[in-house]
Enzyme design. Sequence first.
Site, mmCIF file in Angstrom:
data_model
loop_
_atom_site.group_PDB
_atom_site.id
_atom_site.type_symbol
_atom_site.label_atom_id
_atom_site.label_comp_id
_atom_site.label_asym_id
_atom_site.label_seq_id
_atom_site.Cartn_x
_atom_site.Cartn_y
_atom_site.Cartn_z
ATOM 1 N N PHE A 113 0.850 -1.190 0.000
ATOM 2 C CA PHE A 113 0.000 0.000 0.000
ATOM 3 C C PHE A 113 0.889 1.245 0.000
ATOM 4 O O PHE A 113 1.868 1.318 0.750
ATOM 5 C CB PHE A 113 -0.872 -0.033 1.264
ATOM 6 C CG PHE A 113 -1.970 0.978 1.283
ATOM 7 C CD1 PHE A 113 -3.155 0.749 0.603
ATOM 8 C CD2 PHE A 113 -1.824 2.165 1.981
ATOM 9 C CE1 PHE A 113 -4.183 1.687 0.632
ATOM 10 C CE2 PHE A 113 -2.843 3.105 2.011
ATOM 11 C CZ PHE A 113 -4.028 2.868 1.341
ATOM 12 N N ASP A 184 2.217 -5.978 7.942
ATOM 13 C CA ASP A 184 1.053 -5.106 7.990
ATOM 14 C C ASP A 184 -0.174 -5.990 7.781
ATOM 15 O O ASP A 184 -0.300 -6.660 6.742
ATOM 16 C CB ASP A 184 1.158 -4.028 6.898
ATOM 17 C CG ASP A 184 0.066 -2.985 7.040
ATOM 18 O OD1 ASP A 184 -1.047 -3.351 7.464
ATOM 19 O OD2 ASP A 184 0.321 -1.812 6.718
ATOM 20 N N TYR A 209 -10.610 -0.076 10.911
ATOM 21 C CA TYR A 209 -11.857 0.410 10.273
ATOM 22 C C TYR A 209 -12.232 -0.435 9.073
ATOM 23 O O TYR A 209 -13.259 -0.206 8.459
ATOM 24 C CB TYR A 209 -11.736 1.889 9.875
ATOM 25 C CG TYR A 209 -10.473 2.228 9.100
ATOM 26 C CD1 TYR A 209 -10.370 1.968 7.744
ATOM 27 C CD2 TYR A 209 -9.380 2.790 9.756
ATOM 28 C CE1 TYR A 209 -9.213 2.263 7.053
ATOM 29 C CE2 TYR A 209 -8.213 3.089 9.072
ATOM 30 C CZ TYR A 209 -8.134 2.820 7.724
ATOM 31 O OH TYR A 209 -6.984 3.101 7.044
ATOM 32 N N LYS A 210 -11.399 -1.415 8.710
ATOM 33 C CA LYS A 210 -11.707 -2.284 7.579
ATOM 34 C C LYS A 210 -12.538 -3.466 8.089
ATOM 35 O O LYS A 210 -13.682 -3.275 8.480
ATOM 36 C CB LYS A 210 -10.420 -2.683 6.868
ATOM 37 C CG LYS A 210 -9.765 -1.468 6.181
ATOM 38 C CD LYS A 210 -8.392 -1.718 5.603
ATOM 39 C CE LYS A 210 -7.862 -0.433 4.951
ATOM 40 N NZ LYS A 210 -6.417 -0.439 4.752
ATOM 41 N N ARG A 356 -12.761 -3.874 -7.209
ATOM 42 C CA ARG A 356 -12.402 -4.644 -6.020
ATOM 43 C C ARG A 356 -13.643 -4.935 -5.181
ATOM 44 O O ARG A 356 -14.467 -4.053 -4.950
ATOM 45 C CB ARG A 356 -11.394 -3.815 -5.209
ATOM 46 C CG ARG A 356 -10.720 -4.563 -4.100
ATOM 47 C CD ARG A 356 -9.629 -3.730 -3.480
ATOM 48 N NE ARG A 356 -10.177 -2.585 -2.757
ATOM 49 C CZ ARG A 356 -9.560 -1.989 -1.734
ATOM 50 N NH1 ARG A 356 -8.363 -2.410 -1.359
ATOM 51 N NH2 ARG A 356 -10.088 -0.960 -1.120
HETATM 52 C C1 PLP Z 1 -5.713 0.894 4.639
HETATM 53 C C2 PLP Z 1 -4.241 0.824 4.700
HETATM 54 C C3 PLP Z 1 -3.484 1.900 5.214
HETATM 55 C C4 PLP Z 1 -4.134 3.183 5.638
HETATM 56 O O1 PLP Z 1 -3.399 3.848 6.617
HETATM 57 P P1 PLP Z 1 -4.089 4.953 7.526
HETATM 58 O O2 PLP Z 1 -2.979 5.635 8.213
HETATM 59 O O3 PLP Z 1 -5.028 4.237 8.453
HETATM 60 O O4 PLP Z 1 -4.859 5.882 6.627
HETATM 61 C C5 PLP Z 1 -2.108 1.730 5.319
HETATM 62 N N1 PLP Z 1 -1.505 0.583 4.915
HETATM 63 C C6 PLP Z 1 -2.213 -0.448 4.414
HETATM 64 C C7 PLP Z 1 -1.505 -1.687 3.995
HETATM 65 C C8 PLP Z 1 -3.596 -0.356 4.270
HETATM 66 O O5 PLP Z 1 -4.281 -1.358 3.744
#
Ligand code: PLP
Length: 397
Positions: A113, A184, A209-210, A356
């Site tokens: 990400f 992660d 939040y996911k 997705r």
């Molecule tokens: C959703 C996601 C994020 C988002 O980070 P935030 O700081 O919560 O906005 C970061 N890394 C990964 C791998 C994600 O899937």
Amino acid sequence: MPNPLPLKSRFDLPEGVIYLDGNSLGPLPRGAQARVAQVLSDEWGQQLIKAWNTAGWMAMPARVGDRIARLIGAPEGSVTTGDTLSIKVYQALAAALKMAPSRRVILSDTGNFPSDLYMAQGLIGTIGQGHELRLAEPEAVLEAITEEIAVVMLTHVDYRTGRLHDMEAITKAAHAAGAVMIWDLAHSAGAVPVDIAASEAEFAVGCTYKYLNGGPGAPAFIYARPDIIDHVKPALAGWLGHDTPFAMEPGYRPAMSTERLRVGTPPIVQLALLDHALDIWEGVDMQALRAASIRLSERFICEVEARCPQLRLASPRDPQARGSQVSFAFEDGYPVMQALIERGVIGDFRAPNILRFGFTPLYLDEADVVRAAEILGDVMAEGVWQEPHYSVRSRVT
Ligand SMILES: *Cc1c(COP(=O)(O)O)cnc(C)c1O
């Protein structure tokens, strides 16, 4: 006895919506309003600042962390919550680099990400010691782990394709090469069974939040392996990670526990929402959830491929090799998704060409995914997505 799935009655989903985006923002758990109202009126309203003690606010990051620990195979006391995932990535990476002081390469993959990669780039600039962020193709990570690597930092489930890394094998290879491992779990916590303790990885981070349904802006979590925590050097040395915050000492002295990974004042209202959302996970068996997720995603792929020859599966076909999401590639994916959302099927679009769909057995059943595939089939067959207004891009896709 584990609870049978789905548990639709535990969520407030709007009528007529099939929600296939719980991998991006989980839906509202029923009763969340009452929980927040209670925190506002009874705790903040009545107890005022006393609530840090009387309502257990100060202990909340660890207490909620323990509830997440159960879902990722972490022992009690090894997970804390707060900040956002990007911040927790930075913290874990900074601490990991200090554990490999003679090495200069951070290894990640091209499927990670962007925020994780950006945080690494920013940290490299801040440290100013010539570190390098090296990206391998997801399939080639194992071969890229050499004795140059200080830290291997990967997202377990690829946010775009759903491709799943072999956590045990990669962690083992990282350790054999003398590198520190960070996972992660943004798309794993609440999506697939994880045994972070068995992997022996030093750090794990994730958001809530996911799949965990903690609500927009819900706090992130961070895990450090219990045998290393007392030596971890927090990059963000905030007062609430201090051993005795209220001694107000001028010098930083980290807490001798996972508390040292805290930074500043915890977001109490968001933590209460997350705590409420985690009630739903009590009695959910992760193996049963995984089996249900695979049934849903396999059915969806089968139904979509039968109806939409224009779409190409962009996720691994082997269900054991993907997380709880399925992606299809299509050049005009953006307007297709907009047309689909207008018809009540909510997924999302990820550049450059990915449609997705997330599969969340807590509130989806097979009838939902069949219906979603039928509607997608109609959108493709009738070409309705070609109407110009579907191509107007919003800020969030
Ligand atoms: C959703 C996601 C994020 C988002 O980070 P935030 O700081 O919560 O906005 C970061 N890394 C990964 C791998 C994600 O899937």
